[in-house]
Design a protein around this motif. Structure first.
Motif, PDB file in Angstrom:
ATOM      1  N   ILE A   1       0.790  -1.223  -0.056  1.00  0.00           N
ATOM      2  CA  ILE A   1      -0.030   0.023   0.051  1.00  0.00           C
ATOM      3  C   ILE A   1       0.824   1.052  -0.097  1.00  0.00           C
ATOM      4  O   ILE A   1       0.595   2.297  -0.636  1.00  0.00           O
ATOM      5  N   LEU A   2       2.046   1.243   0.852  1.00  0.00           N
ATOM      6  CA  LEU A   2       2.751   2.410   0.747  1.00  0.00           C
ATOM      7  C   LEU A   2       3.593   2.499  -0.410  1.00  0.00           C
ATOM      8  O   LEU A   2       3.920   3.953  -0.965  1.00  0.00           O
ATOM      9  N   PHE A   3       3.825   1.420  -0.873  1.00  0.00           N
ATOM     10  CA  PHE A   3       4.676   1.626  -2.546  1.00  0.00           C
ATOM     11  C   PHE A   3       3.769   2.068  -3.522  1.00  0.00           C
ATOM     12  O   PHE A   3       3.995   3.295  -4.159  1.00  0.00           O
ATOM     13  N   ILE A   4       2.481   1.817  -3.597  1.00  0.00           N
ATOM     14  CA  ILE A   4       1.452   2.318  -4.733  1.00  0.00           C
ATOM     15  C   ILE A   4       1.160   3.627  -4.244  1.00  0.00           C
ATOM     16  O   ILE A   4       1.089   4.579  -5.314  1.00  0.00           O
ATOM     17  N   THR A   5       0.956   4.046  -2.725  1.00  0.00           N
ATOM     18  CA  THR A   5       0.477   5.402  -2.552  1.00  0.00           C
ATOM     19  C   THR A   5       1.797   6.221  -3.029  1.00  0.00           C
ATOM     20  O   THR A   5       1.459   7.669  -3.431  1.00  0.00           O
TER      21      THR A   5
ATOM     22  N   ILE B   1      15.273  22.447   3.112  1.00  0.00           N
ATOM     23  CA  ILE B   1      14.578  21.170   3.788  1.00  0.00           C
ATOM     24  C   ILE B   1      14.653  20.209   2.778  1.00  0.00           C
ATOM     25  O   ILE B   1      13.987  20.238   1.772  1.00  0.00           O
ATOM     26  N   THR B   2      15.232  19.148   3.184  1.00  0.00           N
ATOM     27  CA  THR B   2      15.435  17.867   2.256  1.00  0.00           C
ATOM     28  C   THR B   2      14.521  16.704   2.752  1.00  0.00           C
ATOM     29  O   THR B   2      14.052  15.812   1.989  1.00  0.00           O
ATOM     30  N   GLU B   3      14.116  16.619   3.919  1.00  0.00           N
ATOM     31  CA  GLU B   3      13.382  15.666   4.728  1.00  0.00           C
ATOM     32  C   GLU B   3      12.631  15.933   5.979  1.00  0.00           C
ATOM     33  O   GLU B   3      13.439  16.821   6.770  1.00  0.00           O
ATOM     34  N   ILE B   4      11.539  15.766   6.131  1.00  0.00           N
ATOM     35  CA  ILE B   4      10.831  16.080   7.408  1.00  0.00           C
ATOM     36  C   ILE B   4      10.316  14.681   7.871  1.00  0.00           C
ATOM     37  O   ILE B   4       9.555  14.144   7.334  1.00  0.00           O
ATOM     38  N   ASN B   5      10.911  14.186   9.051  1.00  0.00           N
ATOM     39  CA  ASN B   5      10.459  13.061   9.824  1.00  0.00           C
ATOM     40  C   ASN B   5       9.582  13.509  10.914  1.00  0.00           C
ATOM     41  O   ASN B   5       9.301  14.480  11.194  1.00  0.00           O
ATOM     42  N   MET B   6       9.391  12.347  11.809  1.00  0.00           N
ATOM     43  CA  MET B   6       8.461  12.655  12.879  1.00  0.00           C
ATOM     44  C   MET B   6       9.170  13.556  14.014  1.00  0.00           C
ATOM     45  O   MET B   6       8.452  14.124  14.716  1.00  0.00           O
ATOM     46  N   ARG B   7      10.460  13.202  14.244  1.00  0.00           N
ATOM     47  CA  ARG B   7      11.149  13.886  15.291  1.00  0.00           C
ATOM     48  C   ARG B   7      12.211  14.801  14.705  1.00  0.00           C
ATOM     49  O   ARG B   7      12.362  16.086  15.202  1.00  0.00           O
ATOM     50  N   THR B   8      12.768  14.641  13.516  1.00  0.00           N
ATOM     51  CA  THR B   8      13.801  15.854  13.091  1.00  0.00           C
ATOM     52  C   THR B   8      13.657  16.062  11.782  1.00  0.00           C
ATOM     53  O   THR B   8      13.048  15.176  11.135  1.00  0.00           O
ATOM     54  N   SER B   9      14.220  17.201  11.292  1.00  0.00           N
ATOM     55  CA  SER B   9      14.052  17.553   9.784  1.00  0.00           C
ATOM     56  C   SER B   9      15.759  17.350   9.235  1.00  0.00           C
ATOM     57  O   SER B   9      16.560  18.018  10.102  1.00  0.00           O
ATOM     58  N   SER B  10      16.016  17.291   8.062  1.00  0.00           N
ATOM     59  CA  SER B  10      17.250  17.408   7.420  1.00  0.00           C
ATOM     60  C   SER B  10      17.312  18.577   6.708  1.00  0.00           C
ATOM     61  O   SER B  10      16.282  19.075   5.722  1.00  0.00           O
TER      62      SER B  10
ATOM     63  N   ARG C   1       3.832  10.561  -9.251  1.00  0.00           N
ATOM     64  CA  ARG C   1       3.240  10.815 -10.474  1.00  0.00           C
ATOM     65  C   ARG C   1       2.649  12.296 -10.486  1.00  0.00           C
ATOM     66  O   ARG C   1       2.726  13.135 -11.527  1.00  0.00           O
ATOM     67  N   GLN C   2       1.782  12.471  -9.406  1.00  0.00           N
ATOM     68  CA  GLN C   2       1.232  13.993  -9.191  1.00  0.00           C
ATOM     69  C   GLN C   2       2.296  15.081  -9.227  1.00  0.00           C
ATOM     70  O   GLN C   2       1.767  16.308  -9.915  1.00  0.00           O
ATOM     71  N   ILE C   3       3.433  14.612  -8.536  1.00  0.00           N
ATOM     72  CA  ILE C   3       4.385  15.653  -8.392  1.00  0.00           C
ATOM     73  C   ILE C   3       5.084  16.010  -9.742  1.00  0.00           C
ATOM     74  O   ILE C   3       5.435  17.051 -10.113  1.00  0.00           O
ATOM     75  N   LYS C   4       5.317  14.963 -10.422  1.00  0.00           N
ATOM     76  CA  LYS C   4       5.884  14.970 -11.988  1.00  0.00           C
ATOM     77  C   LYS C   4       4.967  15.563 -12.925  1.00  0.00           C
ATOM     78  O   LYS C   4       5.677  16.472 -13.865  1.00  0.00           O
ATOM     79  N   THR C   5       3.789  15.425 -12.676  1.00  0.00           N
ATOM     80  CA  THR C   5       2.735  16.138 -13.641  1.00  0.00           C
ATOM     81  C   THR C   5       2.416  17.592 -13.067  1.00  0.00           C
ATOM     82  O   THR C   5       1.647  18.411 -13.720  1.00  0.00           O
ATOM     83  N   LYS C   6       3.263  18.141 -11.712  1.00  0.00           N
ATOM     84  CA  LYS C   6       2.934  19.404 -11.518  1.00  0.00           C
ATOM     85  C   LYS C   6       1.496  19.510 -10.831  1.00  0.00           C
ATOM     86  O   LYS C   6       0.979  20.744 -10.840  1.00  0.00           O
ATOM     87  N   SER C   7       0.802  18.542 -10.644  1.00  0.00           N
ATOM     88  CA  SER C   7      -0.602  18.472 -10.194  1.00  0.00           C
ATOM     89  C   SER C   7      -0.763  18.996  -8.774  1.00  0.00           C
ATOM     90  O   SER C   7      -1.652  19.745  -8.335  1.00  0.00           O
ATOM     91  N   TYR C   8       0.253  18.551  -7.847  1.00  0.00           N
ATOM     92  CA  TYR C   8       0.284  18.931  -6.531  1.00  0.00           C
ATOM     93  C   TYR C   8       1.689  19.720  -6.300  1.00  0.00           C
ATOM     94  O   TYR C   8       2.690  19.334  -6.805  1.00  0.00           O
TER      95      TYR C   8
ATOM     96  N   ALA D   1       4.546  15.691   2.469  1.00  0.00           N
ATOM     97  CA  ALA D   1       4.077  15.903   3.833  1.00  0.00           C
ATOM     98  C   ALA D   1       2.832  15.017   3.721  1.00  0.00           C
ATOM     99  O   ALA D   1       2.859  14.038   4.935  1.00  0.00           O
ATOM    100  N   PHE D   2       1.892  14.871   2.893  1.00  0.00           N
ATOM    101  CA  PHE D   2       0.684  14.179   3.096  1.00  0.00           C
ATOM    102  C   PHE D   2       1.038  12.521   3.053  1.00  0.00           C
ATOM    103  O   PHE D   2       0.324  11.498   3.671  1.00  0.00           O
ATOM    104  N   TYR D   3       2.103  12.208   2.006  1.00  0.00           N
ATOM    105  CA  TYR D   3       2.510  10.765   2.123  1.00  0.00           C
ATOM    106  C   TYR D   3       3.103  10.547   3.311  1.00  0.00           C
ATOM    107  O   TYR D   3       3.068   9.338   3.937  1.00  0.00           O
ATOM    108  N   GLN D   4       3.714  11.439   4.016  1.00  0.00           N
ATOM    109  CA  GLN D   4       4.349  10.847   5.335  1.00  0.00           C
ATOM    110  C   GLN D   4       3.374  10.852   6.456  1.00  0.00           C
ATOM    111  O   GLN D   4       3.272   9.684   7.208  1.00  0.00           O
ATOM    112  N   ILE D   5       2.442  11.670   6.502  1.00  0.00           N
ATOM    113  CA  ILE D   5       1.163  11.221   7.322  1.00  0.00           C
ATOM    114  C   ILE D   5       0.705  10.043   7.037  1.00  0.00           C
ATOM    115  O   ILE D   5       0.175   9.272   8.130  1.00  0.00           O
ATOM    116  N   ILE D   6       0.083   9.752   5.773  1.00  0.00           N
ATOM    117  CA  ILE D   6      -0.370   8.208   5.359  1.00  0.00           C
ATOM    118  C   ILE D   6       0.407   7.424   5.808  1.00  0.00           C
ATOM    119  O   ILE D   6       0.133   6.293   6.237  1.00  0.00           O
TER     120      ILE D   6
END
Length: 276
Positions: free
Chosen positions: A35-39, A136-145, A45-52, A59-64
């Motif tokens: 499920i995570l892979f498909i999501t 900002i390259t990455e946002i995790n639950m506790r720290t960000s890179s 795909r949405q990022i590449k097509t500039k839809s979002y 960020a939405f993917y991290q929450i899911i």
């Protein structure tokens, strides 16, 4: 088949681990990964097509991702026969003790959720924190890179991005205004100098044409008339390079037009006190 699934693999007190427990856990693990892979592929795909927007999508993917992981762990425990209500009740005192000892840890966790939900800072944003500019390259639950312009990776607790004063140059998703200063010698035609400065700024491909750059006479200096050119650009990450190129253009234009950029000068008077 039924007898195979109920083969006992481990026995601890009243607790038994059967073959079907292991198969169920494997199914939950594989299903969650799938499920995570498909999501992730959908969001990519949405990022590449500039839809979002890239930062919001990640960020939405991290929450899911976190929700699915928690749900998978809960389902796994229930499958193994471990009741979550009993587990939480039995560990309540321990959690209170841990909470008092690692308050900052939980503060960073909550701050990570705030960042992911509110989106005040997202992946790809250019921020300034404590005088340090980074992406900002990455946002995790506790720290960000955060990657600096020198490509040095810094791990920042999420509580600093939420609680401290952070300048987000990318927050409005529009061009940001910057300026370059230059001084000309007294007696210089300021109108002519301003025209040359504007032309130099507009020659740079990273400078936005709308809003238009403009100049301002800021002060009478000790040895120069000081001017500033203000311009807008979306290339915040390489802004120092953009400023450098504009300064080069201004210097070349002034040399062609014989406009002097003065340097500070000091007159030294020596008094001789000779006695006859």
């Amino acid at each position: 088949m039924k007898e195979f699934l109920h083969i006992e693999l481990l026995h601890i007190g009243d607790y038994q681990i059967m073959v079907y427990h292991i198969l169920a856990l494997a199914g939950i693990f594989i299903g969650t990964k799938l499920i995570l892979f498909i999501t992730y592929r959908i969001f990519l795909r949405q990022i590449k097509t500039k839809s979002y927007d890239e930062g919001r999508s990640l960020a939405f993917y991290q929450i899911i991702k976190y929700v699915l992981i928690v749900a998978a762990i809960a389902a796994g425990l229930e499958t193994m026969g471990i009741k979550l209500t009993l587990l939480l009740a039995g560990s309540a005192a321990l959690l209170v003790g841990l909470g008092l000892g690692i308050q900052q840890f939980f503060n960073d966790l909550v701050s990570g959720l705030v960042l992911l939900i509110e989106g005040t800072v997202t992946v790809g944003d250019i921020v300034e924190l404590d005088g340090l500019v980074g992406k900002i390259t990455e946002i995790n639950m506790r720290t960000s890179s955060v990657a600096t312009r020198d490509n040095i990776m810094i791990i920042v607790p999420n509580s600093k991005l939420v609680g401290d004063n952070v300048i987000n140059w990318s927050h409005n998703r529009e061009a940001t205004r910057f300026h370059v200063e230059v001084g000309v010698a007294y007696g210089t035609d300021l109108n002519h100098a301003e025209r040359l400065i504007l032309q130099s700024a507009l020659k740079n491909s990273y400078v936005a044409k709308k809003p238009e750059p403009f100049t301002r006479f800021i002060e009478f200096g000790d040895s120069s008339l000081n001017l500033e050119v203000y311009f807008w650009t979306r290339n915040m990450w390489e802004i120092e390079f953009v400023k450098s190129e504009i300064r080069k253009e201004i210097y070349a234009a002034f040399n062609r037009e014989n406009i002097t950029i003065p340097f500070p000068q000091r007159d030294i008077h020596v008094h001789s006190n000779q006695k006859n």
